[in-house]
Design an enzyme around this catalytic site. Structure first.
Site, PDB file in Angstrom:
ATOM      1  N   GLN A  99       0.816  -1.208   0.000  1.00 30.16           N
ATOM      2  CA  GLN A  99       0.000   0.000   0.000  1.00 30.16           C
ATOM      3  C   GLN A  99       0.854   1.264   0.000  1.00 30.16           C
ATOM      4  O   GLN A  99       0.325   2.367   0.158  1.00 30.16           O
ATOM      5  CB  GLN A  99      -0.932  -0.009   1.215  1.00 30.16           C
ATOM      6  N   HIS A 166      -0.946   0.196   5.440  1.00 33.63           N
ATOM      7  CA  HIS A 166      -1.594   1.282   6.191  1.00 33.63           C
ATOM      8  C   HIS A 166      -0.690   2.479   6.479  1.00 33.63           C
ATOM      9  O   HIS A 166      -0.478   2.862   7.622  1.00 33.63           O
ATOM     10  CB  HIS A 166      -2.138   0.731   7.523  1.00 33.63           C
TER      11      HIS A 166
END
Length: 204
Positions: A99, A166
């Site tokens: 991510q 995250h």
């Protein structure tokens, strides 16, 4: 309307695809991580890659990392009429895994006079770790080309972690000249956002 800084341009072909779309598909890279998109040939390619990874015995984490790579983009300038610049020069090195990547881009209140922007991104750190970082820079326009000048780091999330999950992040300039930064929880223990001794899962 000032030119907008974006990670990915919706080019005319993609815009038309969205207009013509009658149905959408949810593509799951891992439990809790999914992207909704139009029913296009990308869906076929995504499913084929997912099946290939499963047949090769990839772990859930390996499959997630590989499938998330399909969504990565580059920083460019998109003008109001839909023209797309070449990739902007001078962009800091980015941790483009999982991510990670470029996270947010905001214009300073005095952008029209100074060209100042703020950008947050996943930054590669020592020992194979990474963390959310925010930098300030001047956007220099030179004909059809553009570059970032005077890139200065103004925030680095600590501690850096070995995951690629995250990162967050949003950058919000305040009227008094300060800025607010949000950081992700990095996929770690849920107690860390409540720990004031670190930058994990915080509003800075």
């Amino acid at each position: 309307v000032p030119k907008l800084l974006v990670r990915r341009l919706l080019a005319p072909a993609f815009q038309q695809e969205a207009v013509d779309c009658e149905d959408t598909v949810l593509l799951e890279t891992s439990p809790g991580h999914a992207t909704r998109c139009a029913e296009t040939t990308y869906v076929r390619d995504f499913r084929a890659e997912k099946e290939r990874l499963a047949a090769a015995g990839a772990s859930k984490d390996e499959m997630w990392a590989e499938l998330e790579q399909l969504n990565l983009g580059r920083l460019r300038i998109a003008s109001k009429d839909g023209k797309l610049s070449a990739p902007i020069g001078g962009v800091p090195q980015v941790h483009a895994q999982g991510q990670g990547g470029l996270l947010d881009v905001r214009l300073a209140d005095d952008f029209g006079a100074t060209g100042t922007i703020f950008l947050s991104y996943a930054e590669p750190r020592e020992g194979g770790k990474a963390g959310t970082t925010v930098a300030r820079a001047r956007l220099i326009l030179d004909g059809a080309n553009a570059r970032l000048d005077g890139v200065t780091t103004i925030f680095r999330q600590q501690p850096a972690l070995s995951t690629s999950h995250h990162f967050g992040s949003r950058v919000v300039p305040a009227p008094d000249g300060s800025i607010f930064i949000t950081t992700g929880d990095r996929g770690g223990p849920r107690t860390e956002p409540q720990n004031p001794a670190n930058h994990i899962g915080k509003v800075i």
